[in-house]
Write a protein that holds these residues in place. Sequence first.
Motif, short mmCIF file in Angstrom:
data_model
loop_
_atom_site.label_atom_id
_atom_site.label_comp_id
_atom_site.label_asym_id
_atom_site.label_seq_id
_atom_site.Cartn_x
_atom_site.Cartn_y
_atom_site.Cartn_z
N VAL A 145 0.84 -1.20 0.00
CA VAL A 145 0.00 0.00 0.00
C VAL A 145 0.87 1.25 0.00
O VAL A 145 0.44 2.32 0.39
N GLY A 146 2.13 1.07 -0.43
CA GLY A 146 3.05 2.20 -0.49
C GLY A 146 3.93 2.35 0.73
O GLY A 146 4.57 3.39 0.91
N GLN A 147 4.01 1.31 1.54
CA GLN A 147 4.85 1.41 2.73
C GLN A 147 6.33 1.49 2.33
O GLN A 147 6.72 1.08 1.24
N THR A 148 7.15 2.02 3.23
CA THR A 148 8.57 2.26 2.95
C THR A 148 9.45 1.05 3.26
O THR A 148 10.57 0.98 2.78
N GLY A 149 8.96 0.15 4.08
CA GLY A 149 9.79 -0.96 4.54
C GLY A 149 10.36 -0.71 5.92
O GLY A 149 10.95 -1.60 6.52
N ASN A 150 10.21 0.50 6.42
CA ASN A 150 10.70 0.84 7.76
C ASN A 150 9.60 0.80 8.81
O ASN A 150 9.84 1.12 9.97
N GLU A 151 8.39 0.42 8.43
CA GLU A 151 7.28 0.38 9.37
C GLU A 151 7.48 -0.73 10.40
O GLU A 151 8.15 -1.73 10.12
N SER A 152 6.86 -0.58 11.55
CA SER A 152 6.92 -1.61 12.58
C SER A 152 5.81 -2.63 12.41
O SER A 152 5.69 -3.55 13.21
N TRP A 153 4.98 -2.50 11.40
CA TRP A 153 3.87 -3.40 11.14
C TRP A 153 4.03 -4.02 9.75
O TRP A 153 4.81 -3.55 8.93
N HIS A 154 3.28 -5.08 9.51
CA HIS A 154 3.23 -5.75 8.21
C HIS A 154 1.84 -5.55 7.62
O HIS A 154 0.85 -5.76 8.31
N VAL A 155 1.78 -5.15 6.36
CA VAL A 155 0.51 -5.02 5.66
C VAL A 155 0.26 -6.33 4.92
O VAL A 155 1.12 -6.80 4.16
#
Length: 126
Positions: free
Chosen positions: A97-107
């Motif tokens: 969904v356009g996440q950066t890869g640095n999020e603490s969650w998984h989509v």
Amino acid sequence: MACRISELVLGCRDPEALARFWCAVLDFVVLGREDDGSMEIGPREGFGGPQPTIFLSRRDEPEKGATRLHIDVSATDRDQDAELGRLLELGARPADVGQTGNESWHVLADPEGNEFCLLKARIKTL
């Protein structure tokens, strides 16, 4: 007095398949079935408890446009990586969904493509 969420409604083509998936993810059970194939799933204590139920509303066609509501889940008895593996084995798949890869969650997406997130924080069961 305030309101609280009692049930979430999710339109889907195959309520049986999504019920199996979400019951396994959330440790829910089938609470009821409608004549059109729609189903309600929820905690073993049923409707009206501290957790909302999920009503899987049978629809022949997907909703138009982007989903404006999604579910966030948190593991209760294992770390995020172990829970991610379990969810993928159950049929979830990674979603972009356009996440950066640095999020603490998984989509992720459920078997019908409904997006949801696996959060890092572990929570206690009710």
